[in-house]
Scaffold this active site. Structure first.
Site, mmCIF file in Angstrom:
data_model
loop_
_atom_site.group_PDB
_atom_site.id
_atom_site.type_symbol
_atom_site.label_atom_id
_atom_site.label_comp_id
_atom_site.label_asym_id
_atom_site.label_seq_id
_atom_site.Cartn_x
_atom_site.Cartn_y
_atom_site.Cartn_z
ATOM 1 N N ASP A 1 0.909 -0.992 0.066
ATOM 2 C CA ASP A 1 -0.120 -0.099 0.146
ATOM 3 C C ASP A 1 1.071 1.257 -0.010
ATOM 4 O OD1 ASP A 1 -1.996 1.785 0.115
ATOM 5 O OD2 ASP A 1 -2.947 0.927 1.670
HETATM 6 C C1 BGC Z 1 -4.923 3.219 -0.305
HETATM 7 C C2 BGC Z 1 -4.856 2.581 -1.167
HETATM 8 C C3 BGC Z 1 -4.760 3.065 -2.673
HETATM 9 C C4 BGC Z 1 -3.422 3.806 -2.380
HETATM 10 C C5 BGC Z 1 -3.121 4.601 -3.933
HETATM 11 C C6 BGC Z 1 -3.614 4.231 -0.140
HETATM 12 O O1 BGC Z 1 -3.691 5.419 0.951
HETATM 13 O O2 BGC Z 1 -4.952 2.899 1.223
HETATM 14 O O3 BGC Z 1 -6.214 1.486 -1.342
HETATM 15 O O4 BGC Z 1 -4.868 2.094 -3.498
HETATM 16 O O5 BGC Z 1 -3.378 4.804 -1.579
HETATM 17 O O6 BGC Z 1 -4.042 5.717 -4.009
#
Ligand code: BGC
Length: 743
Positions: free
Chosen positions: A275
């Site tokens: 993530d």
């Molecule tokens: C989120 C993800 C997301 C990523 C990119 C993170 O903060 O938890 O679900 O895909 O950001 O935007």
């Protein structure tokens, strides 16, 4: 000014040549990267990957394992190995984001179709529709030149306060698994990888970066992992995203649940992507299963080392550790192998289609999902549907009638080409009735992690709403939550189970002057309903995307008969929910640790087993028609462990119009030697019936799915003995219970 002599530039040229010598020497060995259409057998691809890894320099390999921008990773330009481009998210392809900042890039060609939120998809209980959803979304991602779509989300609905529940598929592992598999298949038909997230135990947003989850192996395997497992083994997902939180003291993005469970036990051969900013340590990232590190901290264009992509854990520090012999080169080879495999499935796949954007079919799919997912919760005196009649005055009250619901909410935010609001949809559908609208309350505009204060006077809005309600024959209150920080939004949880922004007072006030009141609840979560008796009808309408208003009007008018069922339980009180029963350590934790004390008894498993009445049960949803389930039979009285269990039954539409019923099959063990829920969903079927029609339905299950996770052997065990089959149209409305034996 610097002066260049011919001598100096010759020297420079030889330095450049020296740096590239390995590539030049090896030139005749460089494999052709691109495939012919006839060469896509997996053996051929694996052999090709070997030959590519053999000619990549260590630097090039390491460069492929971490971000080069907010949403892309480096290719190898000299060989023609492409970059990998990703985009959020589960409900539509996100607008282009700047290379090196979270700001929008300001493109004018990146507006898309916004599909309904995943809770709505789950509520449709229609796996075929999930495939159509995934396929349409995949087409949009492909058209937008994305290789990886960052979704779907399958974290289990543990608490109604989780700010991101709307991005997930509900509280039941079987339902979530049944819906996630076709979604992934649909997306990936386009040569775009799905990236299932967030692995694992990311069941709340509050303290998500640091909270350490303690949960039993049984709950892990029986509740929190099955949808990921199905995504890998049945959906063949090509990518998976780690999570922010910790589990048993270690960050989940680099954890033994990756190497051991995901990659070894389930044989996942795709790419684990962190993530954004969830990696914390080079050695762990290298050793414990992370393949690609993406980030939130941003200084890629600067010269510092903090937050610079080149200084991510899987960048220079990784290279250094390999060069110094602290980490083996095999580690990076395995990551690059997976990344190249992903490429041959996506941007190096010569067969991948070109994709489509904003076409009629995508809007039709979005609208179909929306109408099939809306749940009719209450319908006293047949309040819904509302006929379009001359002389009828319909008051539409509430901010959610006009509010943009694709903005805000965090990374799933979208930039749709258009979004038809509930009010617009109702106005378009009702040509004869008079529609009057007033806002009723105001919540303030969302900005990433805060909310701008409301600009209008709340008392005046209230007074106006009461005046409007007095004048109307029918009031449709369109409220609920929204995508503001601390509502249905990433980054933190809701602080309250009640409706926000004074809506309860407003409903009570409206009821005083007009009892013909229906509530359209726009949320991704359950809310407390102390006002329930003040309403005649309630529709749970979720976040519905581009065609929200049209779908709402379809249902309100009766053009479409509602057939959605709740994918999670609505508790009466917050403390009735299992996660909230055991105090702070269970939710939200003490700031460091958290224990899932309710264990396997999540959602309806808890309500059933503890005999607590929910406000609305998992699987519940009304229709404008009536259905009768009868003749429920099992194909045998006794089963062996290798058998399939076949349930047959008849469903009849006894109402006065067409409609669809979701038949649900639950199974429970009588006198188990381990703790068990009374019953668990093991099968369902959505049955479409004309007025007066009957259908014979067969639902089959493998006996192996009746097992529990046996911690003594770290594997699944199926117990002998007596079981019960429960068939109904909601987890709390069982029409037939049949006993059977297993030997
Ligand atoms: C989120 C993800 C997301 C990523 C990119 C993170 O903060 O938890 O679900 O895909 O950001 O935007």
């Amino acid at each position: 000014m610097m002066r260049f002599s011919f001598k100096k530039s010759k020297l420079l040229l030889s330095v450049i040549l020296c740096l590239h010598i390995p590539h030049i020497i090896g030139q005749n060995k460089i494999p052709k990267i691109q495939l012919e259409k006839s060469q896509i057998s997996s053996e051929f691809i694996e052999a090709k990957i070997d030959s590519i890894i053999a000619v990549l320099t260590l630097e090039e390999k390491v460069a492929m394992t971490h971000a080069q921008s907010k949403f892309s990773t480096k290719g190898v330009a000299r060989l023609g190995i492409p970059e990998v481009w990703m985009s959020d998210g589960p409900h539509g392809v996100r607008e282009e984001i700047s290379w090196d900042a979270w700001s929008e890039a300001g493109w004018t060609n990146d507006a898309i179709t916004a599909f309904p939120a995943l809770t709505c998809l789950a509520a449709s209980f229609n796996p075929e529709l999930a495939e159509e959803y995934g396929f349409s979304l995949g087409e949009e991602a492909r058209y937008r030149k994305k290789d990886v779509l960052l979704g779907p989300g399958v974290n289990i609905y543990r608490t109604p306060l989780n700010g991101r529940n709307f991005e997930y598929l509900g509280e039941d592992p079987f339902l979530a698994s049944s819906m996630v598999v076709p979604y992934i298949k649909g997306v990936q038909k386009n040569g775009v990888a799905a990236c299932v997230k967030h692995y694992a135990l990311n069941n709340q947003e509050h303290w998500r970066d640091k909270i350490n989850v303690e949960v039993s192996d049984r709950a892990l395997h029986e509740i929190y992992l099955p949808a990921f497992k199905a995504a890998v083994q049945k959906g063949n997902t090509w990518a998976l995203m780690g999570a922010y939180n910790k589990f048993r003291g270690q960050h989940t993005t680099h954890h033994k649940i990756l190497n051991k469970i995901l990659k070894t036990d389930w044989k996942f051969d795709g790419v684990v992507i962190s993530d954004w900013g969830s990696a914390h340590n080079t050695k762990e990232a290298a050793l414990y299963g992370l393949d690609m590190e993406m980030g939130t901290g941003t200084d890629g264009l600067g010269t510092g080392t903090v937050n610079h992509y080149e200084y991510y854990y899987l960048a220079k520090p990784f290279l250094k550790a390999i060069k110094e012999g602290e980490l083996s080169e095999d580690l990076v080879n395995d990551k690059v192998r997976r990344i190249l495999r992903l490429m041959y499935r996506t941007n190096l796949n010569p067969n991948r289609p070109l994709g489509k954007l904003n076409n009629k079919e995508h809007y039709q799919t979005a609208r179909k999902v929306a109408t099939e997912g809306i749940v009719l919760l209450k319908n006293d005196d047949n309040f819904f549907p509302i006929k379009d009649q001359k002389g009828l005055i319909i008051a539409v009250i509430g901010e959610n009638a006009t509010r943009n619901m694709t903005r805000g909410g965090g990374s799933s935010q979208l930039k749709p080409l258009f979004e038809i609001s509930p009010l617009q949809g109702i106005q378009k559908r009702y040509k004869n009735a008079t529609i009057i609208y007033t806002m009723g309350y105001e919540s303030g505009a969302p900005v990433y992690d805060k909310v701008l204060p409301a600009t209008l006077n709340q008392d005046s809005l209230y007074v106006k709403a009461i005046e409007v309600a007095k004048k109307a024959d029918v009031v449709l209150f369109i409220g609920g939550l929204n995508k503001n920080h601390l509502q249905d939004s990433e980054g933190d949880d809701r602080e309250d189970f009640d409706l926000p922004y004074g809506q309860e007072k407003l409903i009570n006030g409206i009821y005083e002057v007009n009892e013909n009141l229906g509530f359209l609840l726009v949320t991704g979560n359950a809310v407390k309903m102390p006002w329930i008796s003040k309403t005649k009808g309630i529709l749970q309408t979720w976040y519905l995307g581009s065609t929200a208003g049209l779908a709402i009007a379809d249902i309100v008018s009766g053009d479409v008969n509602p057939s959605g069922k709740l994918p999670f339980s609505f508790p009466k009180e917050l403390n009735d929910n299992a996660a909230h029963t055991f105090g702070q350590i269970s939710y939200p934790g003490d700031g460091v640790n958290q224990e899932y004390i309710e264990d396997i008894l999540v959602g309806y498993r808890w309500f059933d087993t503890r005999k607590i009445k929910p406000q609305y049960a998992f699987g519940f949803g009304l229709s404008y028609a009536n259905f009768k389930i009868s003749d429920v039979k099992l194909d045998k009285e006794n089963y062996t462990k290798k058998d399939q269990i076949k349930v047959t039954l008849e469903v009849a539409n006894t109402g006065n119009r067409e409609g669809a019923e979701v038949v649900q099959v639950y199974i429970g063990k009588h006198k188990s030697k381990v703790k068990r829920a009374v019953k668990e969903l093991k099968g369902f079927s959505k049955v479409y019936l004309e007025k007066g029609e009957n259908k014979l339905v067969t639902i089959s299950m493998n006996v192996s799915t009746l097992g529990y996770y046996n911690t003594d052997i770290s594997d699944w065990s199926v117990e002998d003995g007596t079981y019960y089959l429960y068939v109904g149209n909601a987890s709390n409305n069982i029409v037939k219970k049949i006993k059977f034996e297993l030997f």
